[in-house]
Design a protein around this motif. Sequence first.
Motif, PDB file in Angstrom:
ATOM      1  N   PHE A 147      -5.285  -7.598   1.830  1.00  0.00           N
ATOM      2  CA  PHE A 147      -4.541  -8.831   2.069  1.00  0.00           C
ATOM      3  C   PHE A 147      -5.454 -10.045   1.955  1.00  0.00           C
ATOM      4  CE2 PHE A 147      -2.718 -12.200   4.658  1.00  0.00           C
ATOM      5  CZ  PHE A 147      -1.396 -12.200   4.233  1.00  0.00           C
ATOM      6  N   LEU A 148      -6.649  -9.953   2.520  1.00  0.00           N
ATOM      7  CA  LEU A 148      -7.590 -11.068   2.435  1.00  0.00           C
ATOM      8  C   LEU A 148      -7.960 -11.360   0.988  1.00  0.00           C
ATOM      9  CD1 LEU A 148      -9.612 -13.130   3.521  1.00  0.00           C
ATOM     10  CD2 LEU A 148     -11.216 -11.243   3.915  1.00  0.00           C
ATOM     11  N   GLY A 179       0.823  -1.197   0.000  1.00  0.00           N
ATOM     12  CA  GLY A 179       0.000   0.000   0.000  1.00  0.00           C
ATOM     13  C   GLY A 179       0.857   1.247   0.000  1.00  0.00           C
ATOM     14  N   ARG A 180       0.215   2.390   0.095  1.00  0.00           N
ATOM     15  CA  ARG A 180       0.947   3.662   0.110  1.00  0.00           C
ATOM     16  C   ARG A 180       1.867   3.766   1.322  1.00  0.00           C
ATOM     17  NH1 ARG A 180      -1.167   8.081  -3.003  1.00  0.00           N
ATOM     18  NH2 ARG A 180      -3.101   7.593  -4.113  1.00  0.00           N
ATOM     19  N   THR A 181       1.389   3.307   2.483  1.00  0.00           N
ATOM     20  CA  THR A 181       2.132   3.521   3.721  1.00  0.00           C
ATOM     21  C   THR A 181       2.447   2.248   4.491  1.00  0.00           C
ATOM     22  OG1 THR A 181       0.064   3.882   4.933  1.00  0.00           O
ATOM     23  CG2 THR A 181       1.155   5.827   4.010  1.00  0.00           C
ATOM     24  N   ALA A 182       1.962   1.104   4.040  1.00  0.00           N
ATOM     25  CA  ALA A 182       2.221  -0.137   4.777  1.00  0.00           C
ATOM     26  C   ALA A 182       2.374  -1.308   3.815  1.00  0.00           C
ATOM     27  CB  ALA A 182       1.086  -0.426   5.771  1.00  0.00           C
ATOM     28  N   ILE A 183       3.157  -2.292   4.248  1.00  0.00           N
ATOM     29  CA  ILE A 183       3.313  -3.546   3.511  1.00  0.00           C
ATOM     30  C   ILE A 183       2.955  -4.674   4.465  1.00  0.00           C
ATOM     31  CG2 ILE A 183       4.931  -5.095   2.361  1.00  0.00           C
ATOM     32  CD1 ILE A 183       6.506  -2.682   1.454  1.00  0.00           C
ATOM     33  N   ARG A 184       2.096  -5.582   3.995  1.00  0.00           N
ATOM     34  CA  ARG A 184       1.697  -6.739   4.797  1.00  0.00           C
ATOM     35  C   ARG A 184       2.014  -7.999   4.003  1.00  0.00           C
ATOM     36  NH1 ARG A 184      -2.671  -2.982   5.182  1.00  0.00           N
ATOM     37  NH2 ARG A 184      -2.738  -2.028   7.246  1.00  0.00           N
ATOM     38  N   ALA A 185       2.377  -9.051   4.699  1.00  0.00           N
ATOM     39  CA  ALA A 185       2.771 -10.271   3.997  1.00  0.00           C
ATOM     40  C   ALA A 185       2.507 -11.494   4.853  1.00  0.00           C
ATOM     41  CB  ALA A 185       4.254 -10.208   3.615  1.00  0.00           C
ATOM     42  N   GLY A 186       2.442 -12.623   4.184  1.00  0.00           N
ATOM     43  CA  GLY A 186       2.278 -13.896   4.864  1.00  0.00           C
ATOM     44  C   GLY A 186       2.735 -15.024   3.961  1.00  0.00           C
ATOM     45  N   LEU A 187       3.117 -16.150   4.560  1.00  0.00           N
ATOM     46  CA  LEU A 187       3.585 -17.318   3.813  1.00  0.00           C
ATOM     47  C   LEU A 187       2.593 -18.453   4.016  1.00  0.00           C
ATOM     48  CD1 LEU A 187       5.692 -18.978   2.230  1.00  0.00           C
ATOM     49  CD2 LEU A 187       6.842 -19.420   4.416  1.00  0.00           C
ATOM     50  N   GLY A 188       2.101 -18.986   2.913  1.00  0.00           N
ATOM     51  CA  GLY A 188       1.220 -20.142   2.970  1.00  0.00           C
ATOM     52  C   GLY A 188      -0.243 -19.775   2.941  1.00  0.00           C
ATOM     53  N   ILE A 189      -1.014 -20.588   2.234  1.00  0.00           N
ATOM     54  CA  ILE A 189      -2.461 -20.450   2.171  1.00  0.00           C
ATOM     55  C   ILE A 189      -3.067 -21.597   2.962  1.00  0.00           C
ATOM     56  CG2 ILE A 189      -4.470 -20.306   0.670  1.00  0.00           C
ATOM     57  CD1 ILE A 189      -2.525 -17.996   0.377  1.00  0.00           C
ATOM     58  N   HIS A 190      -3.827 -21.266   3.991  1.00  0.00           N
ATOM     59  CA  HIS A 190      -4.334 -22.278   4.907  1.00  0.00           C
ATOM     60  C   HIS A 190      -5.820 -22.526   4.673  1.00  0.00           C
ATOM     61  CE1 HIS A 190      -0.516 -21.788   7.080  1.00  0.00           C
ATOM     62  NE2 HIS A 190      -0.690 -20.491   6.858  1.00  0.00           N
ATOM     63  N   GLU A 191      -6.317 -23.585   5.293  1.00  0.00           N
ATOM     64  CA  GLU A 191      -7.728 -23.922   5.132  1.00  0.00           C
ATOM     65  C   GLU A 191      -8.603 -22.747   5.554  1.00  0.00           C
ATOM     66  OE1 GLU A 191     -10.638 -26.254   3.689  1.00  0.00           O
ATOM     67  OE2 GLU A 191      -8.495 -26.746   3.700  1.00  0.00           O
ATOM     68  N   LEU A 192      -8.269 -22.157   6.714  1.00  0.00           N
ATOM     69  CA  LEU A 192      -8.886 -20.906   7.128  1.00  0.00           C
ATOM     70  C   LEU A 192      -7.888 -19.785   6.828  1.00  0.00           C
ATOM     71  CD1 LEU A 192     -10.509 -21.807  10.571  1.00  0.00           C
ATOM     72  CD2 LEU A 192     -11.661 -21.412   8.398  1.00  0.00           C
ATOM     73  N   LEU A 193      -8.267 -18.880   5.948  1.00  0.00           N
ATOM     74  CA  LEU A 193      -7.352 -17.817   5.562  1.00  0.00           C
ATOM     75  C   LEU A 193      -6.943 -17.004   6.783  1.00  0.00           C
ATOM     76  CD1 LEU A 193      -9.045 -16.639   2.243  1.00  0.00           C
ATOM     77  CD2 LEU A 193      -7.085 -18.159   2.542  1.00  0.00           C
ATOM     78  N   ARG A 194      -5.655 -16.740   6.892  1.00  0.00           N
ATOM     79  CA  ARG A 194      -5.119 -16.099   8.084  1.00  0.00           C
ATOM     80  C   ARG A 194      -4.693 -14.669   7.811  1.00  0.00           C
ATOM     81  NH1 ARG A 194      -1.314 -21.034  10.444  1.00  0.00           N
ATOM     82  NH2 ARG A 194      -3.014 -22.562  10.722  1.00  0.00           N
ATOM     83  N   THR A 195      -4.629 -13.902   8.876  1.00  0.00           N
ATOM     84  CA  THR A 195      -4.184 -12.516   8.791  1.00  0.00           C
ATOM     85  C   THR A 195      -2.675 -12.481   8.529  1.00  0.00           C
ATOM     86  OG1 THR A 195      -3.943 -12.497  11.199  1.00  0.00           O
ATOM     87  CG2 THR A 195      -6.011 -11.650  10.286  1.00  0.00           C
ATOM     88  N   PRO A 196      -2.149 -11.352   8.067  1.00  0.00           N
ATOM     89  CA  PRO A 196      -0.716 -11.288   7.742  1.00  0.00           C
ATOM     90  C   PRO A 196       0.167 -11.495   8.972  1.00  0.00           C
ATOM     91  CG  PRO A 196      -1.737  -9.111   7.632  1.00  0.00           C
ATOM     92  CD  PRO A 196      -2.839 -10.101   7.747  1.00  0.00           C
ATOM     93  N   ILE A 240       4.801  -3.973   8.113  1.00  0.00           N
ATOM     94  CA  ILE A 240       5.808  -2.932   8.325  1.00  0.00           C
ATOM     95  C   ILE A 240       5.376  -1.657   7.626  1.00  0.00           C
ATOM     96  CG2 ILE A 240       7.688  -4.613   8.504  1.00  0.00           C
ATOM     97  CD1 ILE A 240       8.547  -3.724   5.665  1.00  0.00           C
ATOM     98  N   SER A 241       5.905  -0.535   8.068  1.00  0.00           N
ATOM     99  CA  SER A 241       5.680   0.724   7.372  1.00  0.00           C
ATOM    100  C   SER A 241       6.419   0.688   6.044  1.00  0.00           C
ATOM    101  CB  SER A 241       6.187   1.899   8.210  1.00  0.00           C
ATOM    102  OG  SER A 241       5.433   2.023   9.403  1.00  0.00           O
ATOM    103  N   ALA A 242       5.786   1.213   5.003  1.00  0.00           N
ATOM    104  CA  ALA A 242       6.388   1.199   3.666  1.00  0.00           C
ATOM    105  C   ALA A 242       7.355   2.370   3.514  1.00  0.00           C
ATOM    106  CB  ALA A 242       5.297   1.260   2.602  1.00  0.00           C
ATOM    107  N   ARG A 243       8.354   2.383   4.372  1.00  0.00           N
ATOM    108  CA  ARG A 243       9.343   3.455   4.369  1.00  0.00           C
ATOM    109  C   ARG A 243      10.731   2.862   4.496  1.00  0.00           C
ATOM    110  NH1 ARG A 243       8.626   5.957  10.535  1.00  0.00           N
ATOM    111  NH2 ARG A 243       9.270   4.047  11.624  1.00  0.00           N
ATOM    112  N   VAL A 244      11.712   3.600   4.031  1.00  0.00           N
ATOM    113  CA  VAL A 244      13.112   3.211   4.193  1.00  0.00           C
ATOM    114  C   VAL A 244      13.853   4.382   4.815  1.00  0.00           C
ATOM    115  CG1 VAL A 244      13.052   1.656   2.205  1.00  0.00           C
ATOM    116  CG2 VAL A 244      13.777   4.034   1.892  1.00  0.00           C
ATOM    117  N   GLY A 245      15.001   4.084   5.376  1.00  0.00           N
ATOM    118  CA  GLY A 245      15.839   5.125   5.957  1.00  0.00           C
ATOM    119  C   GLY A 245      17.244   5.036   5.400  1.00  0.00           C
TER     120      GLY A 245
END
Length: 525
Positions: free
Chosen positions: A467-468, A15-32, A36-41
């Motif tokens: 994400f969902l 997204g503009r200000t955040a990145i969400r991620a997850g590994l694996g697709i489960h029988e019940l879809l899970r939250t990320p 993290i904030s979509a920023r670098v320093g």
Amino acid sequence: MGTFRDSSIIIIETGRTAIRAGLGIHELLRTPTVEISARVGLRQTAGEPSNGADTNGKQPSATLDGWRPPRHASILPHYSNPTAKVHDYLVGTPLDEALAAEQDVLLSWPFADGDVCDWTQAEALWKYVLFDQLQIKRIQNESPVILSMPPGLSRDSLERICQIFFERFNAAGFAIVERPMSQLYATAQLSGVVVDIGYEQTDVTPIYDGFIIHNARSSNPVGIHKCEGYLANIFRSNQSVMAAASPADSPNDPETVKQFLLDFVRHVWNEGLVRVPSDGQTVEIPEDEGVTDIAAVLVAGKEKAVIETGMRKKATAKASAAEQARAREIEALDLVTVEFRGHSITIGKERHRFCEPLFDPTLLKSMQPRHVDNAADEPLALQDAVGLSVEQAEVDQRQYIWQALFVTGDLGNRVKGVGTALQSRLSPYILSTPDQQTEVQPRSIRVVNVPEYFAEFREKGDRLAAFLGTSIVAKVGWISSLLLHSKSYTVQIAFSDSQGKNFVSKPDYDEKGPHAIIEMSPALF
């Protein structure tokens, strides 16, 4: 090529200000599992562009060296450095630690403008998510990646992203889904209008029959940041708030008071203490008079709340007349006491004014410097931004689009009633005189949300809709019989069907190069 194992698929929402991620697709879809904030320093010792400006002509962050952005400049600027490498940038926890230690770090938000403003910074963010957070091994990477991105990226940008994931990250497969489309998928709809309220911007995206209407998209420069500033200004009239912000025995300087108020407002809305009244209605929400469906209560997990409500009612019945009068007074004033940084702060109904700037941006004029405003720069009221965007769709499409008004973004599930409040203000854009009714004339607007059967997302599904929806795209080879307006649709989606041409495999990339993403993502154009 066969299908990928569900456990190996990587979901990344950008997204503009955040990145969400997850590994694996489960029988019940899970939250990320990663957010993290979509920023670098970039530490200043790593090199700086000449003249203190980036390659795009923008100035550095307002937090460094006393610099303040000119009028209309983004408060989340990007700051490019042509000599910086991926490993020069701090991301995630290392960046947070450097900022906490007050190191001289220049912040940059490469996705804040809804595009990719710096490819090195984008790669640094994605690399951190894949290899540091998800613990993927580059050499033995057997994971395909499905990436949710802002809509309307150019073909060159899509090819560049595809190239990064194959050549830099060694992805086993790759697919892109546009963020508003994935957000709408999360509501089990194929036509609708997605209203994404972000930190600086509110993005409005009409969608018809599974395709974004790109010429109707719009972005309004009013978001959470301006709502926070507006309510912080209102709280200056609250003695309880100001006593905590600047105690009489040790008063703080104006800048410290301002930051305290902004932090307090952020705490208030994040705690779910804000509701948005519908147009012309009060903010009062009556309690349920009784419970008639015990099974529904148990399924929803609300039995404890129901029991506590009943006990409160019994206790109130036994209370003295004076206590009951005081209880009615508190209820009428809608008072709550908030614990914040060691202070007990009492606030009332004024907190529910938080979203007023979304619906009436002229309220912000009193907070701006005194100079002549350019009318062309004035933002639209949210209801007008949404209404005018939907009016750009074909006449016969509008009635279907209005049947799924979805308000999402960081406010979702924390500030109650935004969708209903917007719905009540959109009546000028639908039919108001039944005698003028036609087959294609919109006659109603329906607010939709993430369905409750997504158990993991029940309390925060609207906020995590992108994400969902991206997870749904990754999991289901074919979504069939999605009932929408009594019609059945079949939507082809990535990874589970190798003949679908909706993702790029390694052999595809070896044969066609980055251009493969264009041929195999027809829904993007």
